[in-house]
Every structure is written in C-alpha cells, then in structure tokens.
Design a protein around this motif. Structure first.
Motif, PDB file in Angstrom:
ATOM      1  N   SER A  12     -79.171 -25.097 -85.624  1.00  0.00           N
ATOM      2  CA  SER A  12     -79.619 -23.949 -84.830  1.00  0.00           C
ATOM      3  C   SER A  12     -78.554 -23.587 -83.801  1.00  0.00           C
ATOM      4  N   VAL A  13     -78.660 -22.365 -83.300  1.00  0.00           N
ATOM      5  CA  VAL A  13     -77.759 -21.868 -82.261  1.00  0.00           C
ATOM      6  C   VAL A  13     -78.585 -21.422 -81.069  1.00  0.00           C
ATOM      7  N   THR A  14     -78.187 -21.895 -79.882  1.00  0.00           N
ATOM      8  CA  THR A  14     -78.860 -21.536 -78.642  1.00  0.00           C
ATOM      9  C   THR A  14     -77.874 -20.850 -77.714  1.00  0.00           C
ATOM     10  N   VAL A  15     -78.303 -19.763 -77.100  1.00  0.00           N
ATOM     11  CA  VAL A  15     -77.482 -19.037 -76.121  1.00  0.00           C
ATOM     12  C   VAL A  15     -78.301 -18.874 -74.847  1.00  0.00           C
ATOM     13  N   GLY A  16     -77.776 -19.395 -73.741  1.00  0.00           N
ATOM     14  CA  GLY A  16     -78.488 -19.287 -72.470  1.00  0.00           C
ATOM     15  C   GLY A  16     -79.859 -19.922 -72.490  1.00  0.00           C
ATOM     16  N   GLY A  17     -79.980 -21.018 -73.219  1.00  0.00           N
ATOM     17  CA  GLY A  17     -81.249 -21.720 -73.289  1.00  0.00           C
ATOM     18  C   GLY A  17     -82.244 -21.139 -74.269  1.00  0.00           C
ATOM     19  N   GLU A  18     -81.875 -20.041 -74.954  1.00  0.00           N
ATOM     20  CA  GLU A  18     -82.778 -19.398 -75.912  1.00  0.00           C
ATOM     21  C   GLU A  18     -82.216 -19.526 -77.321  1.00  0.00           C
ATOM     22  N   MET A 131     -72.096 -20.602 -76.945  1.00  0.00           N
ATOM     23  CA  MET A 131     -73.216 -21.086 -77.749  1.00  0.00           C
ATOM     24  C   MET A 131     -73.316 -22.603 -77.721  1.00  0.00           C
ATOM     25  N   GLN A 132     -74.521 -23.096 -77.866  1.00  0.00           N
ATOM     26  CA  GLN A 132     -74.756 -24.501 -78.152  1.00  0.00           C
ATOM     27  C   GLN A 132     -75.217 -24.561 -79.615  1.00  0.00           C
ATOM     28  N   VAL A 133     -74.437 -25.253 -80.425  1.00  0.00           N
ATOM     29  CA  VAL A 133     -74.738 -25.355 -81.852  1.00  0.00           C
ATOM     30  C   VAL A 133     -75.282 -26.750 -82.127  1.00  0.00           C
ATOM     31  N   HIS A 134     -76.518 -26.801 -82.572  1.00  0.00           N
ATOM     32  CA  HIS A 134     -77.183 -28.072 -82.834  1.00  0.00           C
ATOM     33  C   HIS A 134     -77.169 -28.317 -84.346  1.00  0.00           C
ATOM     34  N   ILE A 135     -76.478 -29.376 -84.748  1.00  0.00           N
ATOM     35  CA  ILE A 135     -76.283 -29.657 -86.168  1.00  0.00           C
ATOM     36  C   ILE A 135     -76.774 -31.062 -86.484  1.00  0.00           C
ATOM     37  N   GLN A 136     -77.640 -31.155 -87.470  1.00  0.00           N
ATOM     38  CA  GLN A 136     -78.041 -32.461 -87.984  1.00  0.00           C
ATOM     39  C   GLN A 136     -77.367 -32.622 -89.341  1.00  0.00           C
ATOM     40  N   ASN A 137     -76.186 -33.250 -89.307  1.00  0.00           N
ATOM     41  CA  ASN A 137     -75.373 -33.380 -90.512  1.00  0.00           C
ATOM     42  C   ASN A 137     -76.057 -34.312 -91.503  1.00  0.00           C
ATOM     43  N   ASP A 138     -76.093 -33.889 -92.744  1.00  0.00           N
ATOM     44  CA  ASP A 138     -76.781 -34.623 -93.806  1.00  0.00           C
ATOM     45  C   ASP A 138     -75.771 -35.412 -94.620  1.00  0.00           C
ATOM     46  N   GLY A 139     -75.667 -36.705 -94.377  1.00  0.00           N
ATOM     47  CA  GLY A 139     -74.745 -37.527 -95.158  1.00  0.00           C
ATOM     48  C   GLY A 139     -74.027 -38.601 -94.367  1.00  0.00           C
TER      49      GLY A 139
END
Length: 207
Positions: A12-18, A131-139
C-alpha cells in the motif's frame, strides 16, 4: 529505465497519513525513469513486468505464472532515486528525467500497462508526493530490471565503444579474407551478430 519488482502478499501507499492505494497479492513495482528513456524503454518494461513468471501455478510449481495469468494486482510507484549516482557518499540524481517530463511519461506507462492487462488491476501511488510505501515481500522475491538502452555510466560507455570497434574491425576484414576462408562454410556464428539486446533471450522467446 530501471525497475525493482517485488512479489508481495500485500502492499500500500500512504501520503500524509492517508492511504491512497493498496493491493493484495501481486507485484509492487518501483520505477525509475532516466532522462534518456524513450517509448521503447517503456514498452519493454511494461512487457517484462506483466510477463515475469514469479508465481506458482495451480499445482504449486514455482516460477510458472505471471501476474496476469494469476489475475493478481500490480502497484506501481514512481521512484526517481533508482537513477542515483553516488558522488563519494552523496547521492546525485541528475540522470533522472525532470519531474515535468517524467510525470506524463510515467502516466503513459501506467496507461500502457492498463491497456495490456486490466485497468482495475493496476494501481499507483501519488507522483511527486512524499510517500510511505508498505510492502510485505512474499518470499522474499525481488527482481531488478533495466531496459536495454545504452548505458550512461562512463565505464560502461567505454566498454560498449570498445565492443563496437571490435565489431567494426571484424566486419572490415570480410573482403580481405582468403578465397579458402570465403568459400568454407562457417560452422560458428559470426561474433558480430551478437549484441546486448539479443542477449535478452526471454524477450525473444516470450512476450
């Protein structure tokens, strides 16, 4: 053009807490556009991202299916820092395409990706935003892609120029070959027929 492609269970991508966008299982693509990129680079990257076989098939066999074949989502994030060149320990981004040109170019990449796949399956962040990019990498599974344009690194450019000079010398020797050499069948491939672009075997055998 450079891209870091990560197989994810969610992102997901969050900008300014949203939160501005999110996906479930699929690919998160960080995309860095250089000042020298053309539509050809964009087409290469779209094709590769959508056709990379990073997923298992229905029977669990690994590296068998693409994101399109599994009907998964793609989250694209513009990432100019992928064009970083270090000057000592300080990052320099002069190789990146200027923002006023990069924004419409990046937009065209997204449109091409949506046209090649399904529009609703392609998500993106917010161009130019912090941006804050939240990544749950699979592997984890991470693939680094570079479009087959000419290199901008001086050492790589010098190497390419030397290779080109050798190819030209090889071609120029053609008329001076002896009659025996000219008449003999060539059992080996002409070295001049090889190039960096042709080295990408996967792009010739599949989309």
């Amino acid at each position: 053009m450079r891209a870091v492609v990560q197989r994810v269970t969610k992102a997901s991508v969050t900008v300014g807490g949203e939160q501005v966008s999110s996906i479930g299982r699929g690919l998160c693509v960080l995309l860095g556009i250089s000042a020298e990129d053309t539509q050809k680079d964009a087409e290469y990257m779209v094709r590769k991202v959508l056709n990379l076989r990073l997923f298992e098939d229905e029977s669990g066999r690994a590296w068998s299916k693409s994101v399109m074949e599994r009907d998964f989502e793609v989250l694209c994030v513009s990432q100019f820092t992928l064009q970083c060149v270090l000057k000592g320990n300080k990052p320099d981004f002069h190789l990146a395409m200027p923002a006023e040109l990069a924004q419409p170019f990046y937009g065209s990449i997204l449109e091409n990706m949506r046209s090649a796949y399904k529009p609703e399956m392609i998500k993106d962040g917010e161009f130019g935003a912090f941006m804050q990019v939240h990544i749950q990498n699979d592997g984890p599974v991470t693939v680094d892609l570079t479009s087959p344009a000419g290199p901008t690194d001086p050492k790589q450019l010098s190497k390419q120029e030397k290779q080109q000079q050798r190819k030209e010398k090889t071609r120029s020797k053609g008329p001076s070959e002896s009659g025996r050499d000219r008449g003999a069948p060539r059992s080996k491939q002409d070295p001049s027929a090889s190039s960096g672009a042709e080295g990408d075997v996967s792009s010739e055998r599949e989309p």
